[in-house]
Design a protein around this motif. Structure first.
Motif, PDB file in Angstrom:
ATOM      1  N   GLY A  16       0.797  -1.211   0.000  1.00 59.74           N
ATOM      2  CA  GLY A  16       0.000   0.000   0.000  1.00 59.74           C
ATOM      3  C   GLY A  16       0.832   1.264   0.000  1.00 59.74           C
ATOM      4  N   SER A  17       0.131   2.395   0.124  1.00 63.85           N
ATOM      5  CA  SER A  17       0.782   3.708   0.071  1.00 63.85           C
ATOM      6  C   SER A  17       0.299   4.584   1.212  1.00 63.85           C
ATOM      7  CB  SER A  17       0.468   4.405  -1.255  1.00 63.85           C
ATOM      8  OG  SER A  17       0.934   3.664  -2.354  1.00 63.85           O
ATOM      9  N   LEU A  18       1.153   5.517   1.587  1.00 67.37           N
ATOM     10  CA  LEU A  18       0.814   6.558   2.558  1.00 67.37           C
ATOM     11  C   LEU A  18       1.542   7.823   2.147  1.00 67.37           C
ATOM     12  CD1 LEU A  18       1.103   4.985   6.145  1.00 67.37           C
ATOM     13  CD2 LEU A  18      -0.980   5.850   5.065  1.00 67.37           C
ATOM     14  N   ARG A  19       0.971   8.958   2.527  1.00 68.19           N
ATOM     15  CA  ARG A  19       1.676  10.221   2.332  1.00 68.19           C
ATOM     16  C   ARG A  19       1.804  10.915   3.674  1.00 68.19           C
ATOM     17  NH1 ARG A  19       0.411  15.681  -1.185  1.00 68.19           N
ATOM     18  NH2 ARG A  19      -1.137  16.019   0.460  1.00 68.19           N
ATOM     19  N   LEU A  20       3.038  11.148   4.062  1.00 65.80           N
ATOM     20  CA  LEU A  20       3.313  11.879   5.288  1.00 65.80           C
ATOM     21  C   LEU A  20       3.465  13.362   4.979  1.00 65.80           C
ATOM     22  CD1 LEU A  20       5.949   9.565   7.015  1.00 65.80           C
ATOM     23  CD2 LEU A  20       3.443   9.429   7.060  1.00 65.80           C
ATOM     24  N   GLN A  21       3.088  14.171   5.952  1.00 63.24           N
ATOM     25  CA  GLN A  21       3.243  15.610   5.836  1.00 63.24           C
ATOM     26  C   GLN A  21       3.987  16.141   7.051  1.00 63.24           C
ATOM     27  OE1 GLN A  21      -0.754  17.022   3.413  1.00 63.24           O
ATOM     28  NE2 GLN A  21      -0.651  17.353   5.584  1.00 63.24           N
ATOM     29  N   GLY A  66      13.361   4.582  -5.079  1.00 58.90           N
ATOM     30  CA  GLY A  66      12.450   4.025  -6.077  1.00 58.90           C
ATOM     31  C   GLY A  66      11.044   3.792  -5.551  1.00 58.90           C
ATOM     32  N   ARG A  67      10.864   3.883  -4.239  1.00 52.92           N
ATOM     33  CA  ARG A  67       9.530   3.671  -3.648  1.00 52.92           C
ATOM     34  C   ARG A  67       8.992   4.919  -2.958  1.00 52.92           C
ATOM     35  NH1 ARG A  67       9.006   0.266   0.498  1.00 52.92           N
ATOM     36  NH2 ARG A  67      11.144   0.553   1.257  1.00 52.92           N
ATOM     37  N   GLU A  76       3.179  26.632   1.300  1.00 52.57           N
ATOM     38  CA  GLU A  76       2.415  25.996   2.378  1.00 52.57           C
ATOM     39  C   GLU A  76       3.290  25.634   3.572  1.00 52.57           C
ATOM     40  OE1 GLU A  76      -0.866  25.572   2.501  1.00 52.57           O
ATOM     41  OE2 GLU A  76      -1.023  26.635   0.571  1.00 52.57           O
ATOM     42  N   LYS A  77       4.593  25.860   3.457  1.00 56.39           N
ATOM     43  CA  LYS A  77       5.535  25.532   4.534  1.00 56.39           C
ATOM     44  C   LYS A  77       5.396  24.063   4.945  1.00 56.39           C
ATOM     45  CE  LYS A  77       5.808  30.210   6.390  1.00 56.39           C
ATOM     46  NZ  LYS A  77       5.776  31.067   7.598  1.00 56.39           N
ATOM     47  N   THR A  78       5.367  23.217   3.943  1.00 57.55           N
ATOM     48  CA  THR A  78       5.134  21.799   4.196  1.00 57.55           C
ATOM     49  C   THR A  78       6.075  20.961   3.342  1.00 57.55           C
ATOM     50  OG1 THR A  78       2.799  22.226   4.680  1.00 57.55           O
ATOM     51  CG2 THR A  78       3.407  19.958   4.143  1.00 57.55           C
ATOM     52  N   VAL A  79       6.550  19.881   3.927  1.00 56.44           N
ATOM     53  CA  VAL A  79       7.322  18.888   3.185  1.00 56.44           C
ATOM     54  C   VAL A  79       6.542  17.575   3.230  1.00 56.44           C
ATOM     55  CG1 VAL A  79       8.728  18.219   5.179  1.00 56.44           C
ATOM     56  CG2 VAL A  79       9.590  17.849   2.859  1.00 56.44           C
ATOM     57  N   TYR A  80       6.613  16.841   2.145  1.00 57.60           N
ATOM     58  CA  TYR A  80       5.844  15.610   2.008  1.00 57.60           C
ATOM     59  C   TYR A  80       6.769  14.419   1.800  1.00 57.60           C
ATOM     60  CZ  TYR A  80       2.221  19.036   0.953  1.00 57.60           C
ATOM     61  OH  TYR A  80       1.358  20.103   1.010  1.00 57.60           O
ATOM     62  N   LEU A  81       6.261  13.265   2.197  1.00 55.62           N
ATOM     63  CA  LEU A  81       6.937  12.015   1.871  1.00 55.62           C
ATOM     64  C   LEU A  81       5.875  11.058   1.344  1.00 55.62           C
ATOM     65  CD1 LEU A  81       9.680  10.521   1.932  1.00 55.62           C
ATOM     66  CD2 LEU A  81       8.901   9.448   4.058  1.00 55.62           C
ATOM     67  N   GLN A  82       5.884  10.851   0.043  1.00 57.21           N
ATOM     68  CA  GLN A  82       4.975   9.896  -0.578  1.00 57.21           C
ATOM     69  C   GLN A  82       5.636   8.523  -0.530  1.00 57.21           C
ATOM     70  OE1 GLN A  82       1.774  10.346  -1.946  1.00 57.21           O
ATOM     71  NE2 GLN A  82       1.830   8.106  -1.944  1.00 57.21           N
ATOM     72  N   MET A  83       4.968   7.588   0.117  1.00 55.02           N
ATOM     73  CA  MET A  83       5.526   6.245   0.295  1.00 55.02           C
ATOM     74  C   MET A  83       4.657   5.237  -0.451  1.00 55.02           C
ATOM     75  SD  MET A  83       6.510   6.411   4.347  1.00 55.02           S
ATOM     76  CE  MET A  83       4.796   6.403   4.861  1.00 55.02           C
ATOM     77  N   SER A  84       5.266   4.482  -1.324  1.00 54.63           N
ATOM     78  CA  SER A  84       4.540   3.483  -2.106  1.00 54.63           C
ATOM     79  C   SER A  84       5.220   2.130  -1.951  1.00 54.63           C
ATOM     80  CB  SER A  84       4.519   3.897  -3.585  1.00 54.63           C
ATOM     81  OG  SER A  84       3.934   5.163  -3.747  1.00 54.63           O
TER      82      SER A  84
END
Length: 123
Positions: A16-21, A66-67, A76-84
């Protein structure tokens, strides 16, 4: 002083996937390099990804390359981590970090840290 607040963690099945902020309070967020680290129980803190203040010089840890994808929105003063393609071994507390002078892999060089968000990947 910079305050960092992570969100987006949770329980997900393998594959699965998650996106952290990570939301930052810094007035000049665009001057800070940002990074994600993680720490599993009884393990050392591990580098996940980093991005410089311009959104370039992106680095990834070998275990996530790669993931995972790191990105930032300075407005938005935000950093993201898209995890797949998540794996059970990705289970850890994920921390956001910031520093004005460093954007590499060494966690002790980052000055500001969030409280962390738990990610649990079930098999």
């Amino acid at each position: 002083q910079v305050q960092l607040v992570e969100s987006g963690g949770g329980l997900v099945q393998a594959g699965g996937s998650l996106r952290l902020q990570c939301a930052a309070s810094a007035r000049s967020f665009n001057l800070y390099a940002m990074a994600w680290f993680r720490q599993a129980p009884e393990k050392a803190r591990e580098f996940v990804a980093s991005i410089n203040w311009l959104g370039g010089n992106i680095l990834y840890g070998d275990s996530v390359k790669g993931r995972f994808t790191i990105s930032r929105d300075n407005a938005e003063k935000t950093v993201y981590l898209q995890m797949s393609s998540l794996k059970p071994e990705d289970t850890a507390v994920y921390y956001c970090a910031a520093d004005q002078d460093y954007s590499g892999r060494w966690y002790k060089s980052y000055k500001y840290w969030g409280q962390g968000t738990q990610v649990t990947v079930s098999s």
